[in-house]
Structure formats: C-alpha cells, structure tokens
Design a protein around this motif. Structure first.
Motif, PDB file in Angstrom:
ATOM      1  N   LEU A   5       0.827  -1.213   0.000  1.00 40.64           N
ATOM      2  CA  LEU A   5       0.000   0.000   0.000  1.00 40.64           C
ATOM      3  C   LEU A   5       0.854   1.253   0.000  1.00 40.64           C
ATOM      4  O   LEU A   5       0.450   2.293  -0.553  1.00 40.64           O
ATOM      5  CB  LEU A   5      -0.930   0.000   1.214  1.00 40.64           C
ATOM      6  N   GLU A   6       2.032   1.165   0.597  1.00 41.26           N
ATOM      7  CA  GLU A   6       2.933   2.314   0.610  1.00 41.26           C
ATOM      8  C   GLU A   6       3.372   2.689  -0.808  1.00 41.26           C
ATOM      9  O   GLU A   6       3.689   3.843  -1.096  1.00 41.26           O
ATOM     10  CB  GLU A   6       4.154   1.996   1.474  1.00 41.26           C
ATOM     11  N   GLU A   7       3.379   1.707  -1.695  1.00 47.51           N
ATOM     12  CA  GLU A   7       3.786   1.932  -3.089  1.00 47.51           C
ATOM     13  C   GLU A   7       2.625   2.424  -3.958  1.00 47.51           C
ATOM     14  O   GLU A   7       2.802   2.660  -5.147  1.00 47.51           O
ATOM     15  CB  GLU A   7       4.349   0.640  -3.685  1.00 47.51           C
ATOM     16  N   GLY A   8       1.434   2.560  -3.385  1.00 51.99           N
ATOM     17  CA  GLY A   8       0.297   3.077  -4.138  1.00 51.99           C
ATOM     18  C   GLY A   8      -0.374   2.025  -4.991  1.00 51.99           C
ATOM     19  O   GLY A   8      -0.332   0.831  -4.674  1.00 51.99           O
ATOM     20  N   HIS A   9      -0.968   2.447  -6.097  1.00 49.07           N
ATOM     21  CA  HIS A   9      -1.768   1.548  -6.933  1.00 49.07           C
ATOM     22  C   HIS A   9      -0.941   0.422  -7.539  1.00 49.07           C
ATOM     23  O   HIS A   9      -1.402  -0.724  -7.614  1.00 49.07           O
ATOM     24  CB  HIS A   9      -2.461   2.345  -8.043  1.00 49.07           C
ATOM     25  N   ALA A  10       0.273   0.730  -7.962  1.00 49.61           N
ATOM     26  CA  ALA A  10       1.119  -0.321  -8.555  1.00 49.61           C
ATOM     27  C   ALA A  10       1.428  -1.401  -7.528  1.00 49.61           C
ATOM     28  O   ALA A  10       1.378  -2.611  -7.835  1.00 49.61           O
ATOM     29  CB  ALA A  10       2.412   0.298  -9.100  1.00 49.61           C
ATOM     30  N   GLY A  11       1.737  -0.977  -6.311  1.00 50.91           N
ATOM     31  CA  GLY A  11       2.029  -1.935  -5.248  1.00 50.91           C
ATOM     32  C   GLY A  11       0.812  -2.770  -4.894  1.00 50.91           C
ATOM     33  O   GLY A  11       0.916  -3.993  -4.690  1.00 50.91           O
ATOM     34  N   TRP A  12      -0.365  -2.129  -4.822  1.00 53.13           N
ATOM     35  CA  TRP A  12      -1.593  -2.855  -4.512  1.00 53.13           C
ATOM     36  C   TRP A  12      -1.906  -3.890  -5.584  1.00 53.13           C
ATOM     37  O   TRP A  12      -2.215  -5.043  -5.264  1.00 53.13           O
ATOM     38  CB  TRP A  12      -2.755  -1.873  -4.363  1.00 53.13           C
ATOM     39  N   GLN A  13      -1.809  -3.516  -6.830  1.00 50.60           N
ATOM     40  CA  GLN A  13      -2.140  -4.445  -7.922  1.00 50.60           C
ATOM     41  C   GLN A  13      -1.208  -5.647  -7.938  1.00 50.60           C
ATOM     42  O   GLN A  13      -1.637  -6.787  -8.182  1.00 50.60           O
ATOM     43  CB  GLN A  13      -2.088  -3.694  -9.258  1.00 50.60           C
ATOM     44  N   LYS A  14       0.075  -5.396  -7.682  1.00 49.69           N
ATOM     45  CA  LYS A  14       1.035  -6.496  -7.654  1.00 49.69           C
ATOM     46  C   LYS A  14       0.734  -7.430  -6.490  1.00 49.69           C
ATOM     47  O   LYS A  14       0.755  -8.669  -6.627  1.00 49.69           O
ATOM     48  CB  LYS A  14       2.442  -5.926  -7.540  1.00 49.69           C
ATOM     49  N   TRP A  15       0.422  -6.835  -5.333  1.00 45.34           N
ATOM     50  CA  TRP A  15       0.143  -7.665  -4.154  1.00 45.34           C
ATOM     51  C   TRP A  15      -1.123  -8.490  -4.319  1.00 45.34           C
ATOM     52  O   TRP A  15      -1.138  -9.686  -4.030  1.00 45.34           O
ATOM     53  CB  TRP A  15       0.011  -6.778  -2.914  1.00 45.34           C
ATOM     54  N   VAL A  16      -2.200  -7.852  -4.788  1.00 47.42           N
ATOM     55  CA  VAL A  16      -3.471  -8.551  -4.863  1.00 47.42           C
ATOM     56  C   VAL A  16      -3.425  -9.684  -5.891  1.00 47.42           C
ATOM     57  O   VAL A  16      -4.071 -10.724  -5.725  1.00 47.42           O
ATOM     58  CB  VAL A  16      -4.619  -7.562  -5.172  1.00 47.42           C
ATOM     59  N   LYS A  17      -2.607  -9.493  -6.929  1.00 48.19           N
ATOM     60  CA  LYS A  17      -2.451 -10.555  -7.928  1.00 48.19           C
ATOM     61  C   LYS A  17      -1.763 -11.770  -7.300  1.00 48.19           C
ATOM     62  O   LYS A  17      -2.187 -12.922  -7.481  1.00 48.19           O
ATOM     63  CB  LYS A  17      -1.636 -10.035  -9.108  1.00 48.19           C
ATOM     64  N   GLY A  18      -0.718 -11.513  -6.526  1.00 47.08           N
ATOM     65  CA  GLY A  18      -0.022 -12.602  -5.852  1.00 47.08           C
ATOM     66  C   GLY A  18      -0.885 -13.245  -4.782  1.00 47.08           C
ATOM     67  O   GLY A  18      -0.860 -14.471  -4.605  1.00 47.08           O
ATOM     68  N   PHE A  19      -1.663 -12.437  -4.073  1.00 52.14           N
ATOM     69  CA  PHE A  19      -2.551 -12.958  -3.029  1.00 52.14           C
ATOM     70  C   PHE A  19      -3.598 -13.878  -3.647  1.00 52.14           C
ATOM     71  O   PHE A  19      -3.912 -14.942  -3.083  1.00 52.14           O
ATOM     72  CB  PHE A  19      -3.222 -11.784  -2.316  1.00 52.14           C
ATOM     73  N   GLY A  20      -4.114 -13.507  -4.807  1.00 56.11           N
ATOM     74  CA  GLY A  20      -5.101 -14.342  -5.488  1.00 56.11           C
ATOM     75  C   GLY A  20      -4.511 -15.669  -5.934  1.00 56.11           C
ATOM     76  O   GLY A  20      -5.174 -16.715  -5.847  1.00 56.11           O
ATOM     77  N   LYS A  21      -3.261 -15.668  -6.402  1.00 53.12           N
ATOM     78  CA  LYS A  21      -2.622 -16.907  -6.829  1.00 53.12           C
ATOM     79  C   LYS A  21      -2.434 -17.847  -5.649  1.00 53.12           C
ATOM     80  O   LYS A  21      -2.614 -19.066  -5.763  1.00 53.12           O
ATOM     81  CB  LYS A  21      -1.269 -16.594  -7.461  1.00 53.12           C
ATOM     82  N   THR A  22      -2.068 -17.265  -4.509  1.00 50.94           N
ATOM     83  CA  THR A  22      -1.883 -18.081  -3.305  1.00 50.94           C
ATOM     84  C   THR A  22      -3.180 -18.770  -2.906  1.00 50.94           C
ATOM     85  O   THR A  22      -3.191 -19.948  -2.522  1.00 50.94           O
ATOM     86  CB  THR A  22      -1.389 -17.213  -2.141  1.00 50.94           C
ATOM     87  N   LEU A  23      -4.299 -18.043  -3.019  1.00 47.59           N
ATOM     88  CA  LEU A  23      -5.610 -18.585  -2.640  1.00 47.59           C
ATOM     89  C   LEU A  23      -6.280 -19.349  -3.772  1.00 47.59           C
ATOM     90  O   LEU A  23      -7.336 -19.955  -3.573  1.00 47.59           O
ATOM     91  CB  LEU A  23      -6.534 -17.445  -2.195  1.00 47.59           C
ATOM     92  N   LYS A  24      -5.673 -19.279  -4.965  1.00 49.46           N
ATOM     93  CA  LYS A  24      -6.251 -19.877  -6.174  1.00 49.46           C
ATOM     94  C   LYS A  24      -7.644 -19.294  -6.437  1.00 49.46           C
ATOM     95  O   LYS A  24      -8.602 -19.997  -6.714  1.00 49.46           O
ATOM     96  CB  LYS A  24      -6.315 -21.398  -6.042  1.00 49.46           C
ATOM     97  N   ARG A  25      -7.703 -17.956  -6.310  1.00 46.89           N
ATOM     98  CA  ARG A  25      -8.958 -17.233  -6.559  1.00 46.89           C
ATOM     99  C   ARG A  25      -8.663 -16.045  -7.471  1.00 46.89           C
ATOM    100  O   ARG A  25      -7.572 -15.477  -7.452  1.00 46.89           O
ATOM    101  CB  ARG A  25      -9.568 -16.703  -5.256  1.00 46.89           C
TER     102      ARG A  25
END
Length: 526
Positions: free
Chosen positions: A429-449
């Motif tokens: 979140l400190e990195e703004g939108h780019a950081g959020w998008q990168k994180w949420v993509k990885g979080f989704g892969k971890t959850l397979k969602r």
C-alpha cells in the motif's frame, strides 16, 4: 412579481411587447399578463425584474428573473432590477438584501438597480413617491383621471347592486361626470377622495402576446379604477406602470407560477444550503418552459444566452421535478474542473468537521474516487463517511452477507491477517496503486482465486461492505488517512490497523451458526 401559488401544478410565462394606453389595463389583469411601457419598436431592449422585498426569492421568481436576464443578454439589451417595496408593513431591507444575494449567487448580474445605479433611478419604489404624485396630477389636469368622493359604504352598495343584476362588480362612474362646482363643494368640506382613471366604456383591448399570440378583453368588464388612494398613496399597479414608462422598459416578462404543493415553501436560499450549484439551478429553471429544440438538457449560462429565444417558450405548463434538478446538479458538479471540485468539496468536509484540512493530495484523490456518487455538495459528507466507516458486523450478519461468510471467508481472513502481520500488505500500500495491484495478484494466486471470488471477500474484510467505489483506491485512501491524521476525531473513522484487530477477534464458528459473534470485536474502534 411572479410568486409561488400552492395547489396548482402548472407554470406559464407570458410576454407582451406592445401597448395600448398603458394606464388602462394594469389593475384587472395583473395576474394574467403584462404589458410594456414603450411603443417604439426600434427602442433598445430593456427588461426588468421587480421583486417585492417581503421574503426570500422563490423558485418561480428566480425563473422569471432568469428569463428576463436571458432575453436581455440575447438581444444585447439591459437587465434592470427594481425593488417594489410599496408594501411598507411587510417590506424590509433585510429581505431586499437577501434577494440581491440570491440573484448574485445565481449569476444574474443586473445592469441597473440597487448597488449599481443607472440613468433611470431611483430603483426602489419607496423612493419614487414624488414622481407618482406628479404623474397623477398631470393625468388629473388632462382629464384622464378624476376625483372620486365615494365612501366605502357607497362602494359596497354598488357591488351589491351589480351582484343582484349579475353584472361585473365595477365602479358605476358616479363621479366621472361631476361638475366642477360639485367637486369644489366636496373639497371645501374636506371629504376624502381617490383618483380614478377613466376607462372607455366600449371596445376591447387587443394585445399581441409573443407566446400566446393575439389576445383581447372587453373594456366594459374593467370599470374606472383607482390609481391614488385617499391617503395620498399610489396604488401598486399605477406605480408599476409609471416605473415601466419612465424607465423605458421595452418588454415585460412576467409569470403565472403554479408549482406543486410540495414546492410552495421552496426558496432559492434553501436550495443553496442543500448543496445545489447556481449553474445547475439556472440550467434547470431555464428548461421549465423552454428548450432549444434538441434533446440537449445541459447548458452553461453562456450557452443559454446564445440559444435563448422567446419564440421557444412553451404555452403549456412545466412541472418542477426535484429529482431531475438533483440529477442535473450532479452533471454540473462533475463537469467542474478537478481543482475547483476538490476545493468545493474539500472546504465542505473541513467545515462539517470530517477533515482537519480543506486541501491536499488526500482530498484530491478522495474527490476523484467518490464524485460519481455525489449529486449534491452535501452528498459528499455521506460518501466520505461511508468510505471511512467499517460496518463489518452489520454486513456479516445480514442476509446479503451470508453467502460471503459461507464462501470460506474465515480462511481468506486468516491469510489476509498473515499478510498484515508480515508487513507485506502495508508495504504494498505504501507503493500506491502499482504496489496494490502487484500484491493482490499474488494474493489471489496463493488462494487460487480471481475475479469476484477474490475481490468480494477482500472488499468485505477490508472495507466492511459489499458494495462501493473501486476497492484498491478505497483501501489506499483508508491507509493514507490513517497515516496522515487528516480525519477529524469525531468522523467515526476506523483505521486499517483497527480493522485488522477486529478481524483477529472474530468468532467465525459462531457466525456460521448465525450467533451474534462480533460483540468483542465491535468494541475495538476509536
């Protein structure tokens, strides 16, 4: 002055640019039509708005002022403001100042009138009494006016006789043919008298109304009417006619305002306090009875001046629709330049105690995120409060939230808490939108969602809601708000840190069994 009339749903504007003798026809037909006080068709356009300062500016009066303004500006003419304060008991300078403020707020600047001056002043009727008396005396000398010594009892008797004969309740003309000796006899006795205007007993008045075409009235229904009372005060309609004539008014645009009961108390100043923009109000008022012949409904004041014509004013009535006005206000609000919109809403948030500042990056981002859900400036309070709130308990225990709970929401919550505890989420979140998008993509892969199965539970857990503006932008703003201290203590803001503590204390098993499981978590807030 045009006014709101309760109980009737229609509005009409009537414009009459041609005149038979001006003093004859003002009294009886005041509510139905207006006439101009100049017969020179080559004269420059001069129109007037003439409110009575007995209260605030009504919506109907504002529309009348607007049509006068647009007509003057479209013809390169003058828009005159005249204060008709002959009602000495009810007229106040405070009301006058309120009307002037409302007109200025709407952007209807006048070329002549109070605060501006001009060659035809004074512009308050209370300051023109000597002129009315002067013209009354001239009419008396010419024979167009005569003294009437009838008492109130005599006048009432005339009305009763007319009713019995089923005739119009007009003055019988008793003193119209009195000899000079008879008049002097009454004068010597000090008998009170009025001034009455001589109306022809035969014929009709024919006028070309620019909207309704040719209209006519029989003169025998009018009778000789009073222009000066026995106390020496001029009658309102006489004042208006003298004013229009001496101010060289070329056209009179008046209105019969018939608005729904629900609007009868609606005043311009109340609409301003409710969060309406002046440009939206002007746009909407112009469309009440006028259109440019296209489907377009969005006009700036300059566009209205360019396109306005009396010929396109409708004969039929127009219904005031507050829902449409609200929609139109939203259109104008979102059409404002970004800096102007941020300034307007930022100052609102600061003045209502939601934020400790009125400008800055947080406000700019919040306005851009929330503006699509804001139709009135006052809507911005609710929009920001919703963003800052965290109604997790209500959402999870609602019937609409039940499917989210049953979709392994507790497992997603555990993974989200792990990302928070590790510092991974806040780092993103400190990195703004780019950081959020990168994180949420990885979080989704971890959850397979992915898609809704990922973003819906994340929205619920992070915002406490099932619906709202863009989730990534919302979460970033919530994160920034918690770090920058811009939110006022009384705003009910729940920071991201506080939200994760509430998630940590949830009893998911109790939730699945439809038990009230969030009492302990609900206590964790500021």
């Amino acid at each position: 002055m045009a006014a709101l009339v309760a109980g009737t749903p229609w509005m009409r504007i009537r414009v009459i640019p041609e005149l038979a003798p001006p003093l004859i026809f003002r009294r009886h037909f005041r509510r139905n039509f207006s006439v101009r006080a100049s017969v020179d068709s080559n004269a420059p356009v001069r129109v007037r708005f003439a409110p009575s300062p007995t209260g605030n500016l009504h919506v109907g009066g504002a529309r009348t002022a607007l049509f006068n303004y647009l007509f003057a500006r479209s013809k390169g003419g003058k828009f005159v403001l005249r204060i008709e304060d002959t009602d000495l008991e009810r007229s106040t300078r405070e009301s006058e100042e309120a009307v002037l403020r409302d007109l200025a707020w709407l952007g209807l600047d006048w070329d002549e009138g109070p605060g501006v001056g001009g060659d035809y002043g004074p512009y308050r009727q209370s300051e023109r009494n000597s002129m009315y008396k002067q013209y009354a005396e001239k009419l008396l000398e010419s024979g167009q006016v005569y003294r009437c010594f009838c008492s109130n009892e005599e006048l009432e008797k005339m009305k009763e006789i007319a009713e019995l004969k089923k005739l119009p309740p007009v003055y019988s003309g008793k003193w119209a043919t009195a000899t000079d000796e008879k008049v002097q006899e009454e004068l010597s006795k000090g008998t009170p008298y009025t001034y009455r205007f001589r109306v022809p007993k035969e014929g009709s008045l024919k006028i070309n109304d620019l909207i309704r075409g040719k209209v006519s009235w029989k003169l025998d229904t009018l009778g000789d009417f009073v222009i000066m009372r026995s106390n020496g005060q001029p009658v309102y309609n006489f004042c208006v006619t003298v004013d229009d004539a001496t101010m060289a008014i070329s056209h009179v645009i008046r209105a019969e305002e018939h608005l729904p009961n629900t609007l009868r108390q609606a005043l311009i100043y109340k609409y301003r306090d409710m969060g309406y923009l002046p440009q939206a109000m002007v746009n909407y008022l112009a469309l009440l009875g006028w259109g440019d012949g296209t489907e377009n409904e969005f006009f700036t004041i300059d566009q209205l001046v360019e396109k306005f014509s009396i010929g396109r004013v409708n004969k039929s009535g127009a219904v005031f629709d507050s829902t449409k006005l609200r929609w139109m206000n939203g259109q104008h609000l979102r059409a404002l330049p970004s800096e102007e919109l941020s300034k307007l809403i930022g100052e609102r948030w600061n003045s209502t105690g939601l934020l400790t500042e009125s400008e800055g990056p947080f406000i700019d981002e919040a306005v851009q995120l929330l503006k699509d859900g804001i139709d009135l400036v006052t809507d911005s309070d609710t929009a920001l409060s919703n963003l800052l709130s965290y109604p997790l308990r209500d959402t999870l225990t609602s019937s609409e939230g039940k499917p989210a709970v049953e979709d392994k929401l507790s497992e997603i919550s555990a993974s989200l808490l792990a990302a928070y505890d590790s510092g991974e989420l806040f780092g993103a979140l400190e990195e703004g939108h780019a950081g959020w998008q990168k994180w949420v993509k990885g979080f989704g892969k971890t959850l397979k969602r992915k898609g809704k199965s990922l973003f819906m539970p994340l929205r619920v857990l992070l915002t406490g809601k099932l619906h709202g503006p863009d989730m990534g932008s919302s979460v970033i703003l919530i994160y920034k708000a918690g770090n920058h201290g811009i939110v006022a203590p009384q705003a009910g803001f729940v920071t991201l840190k506080e939200r994760f503590e509430m998630l940590r204390q949830l009893d998911w098993e109790a939730l699945k069994q439809d038990h009230p499981a969030l009492e302990s978590a609900a206590s964790v807030s500021n």
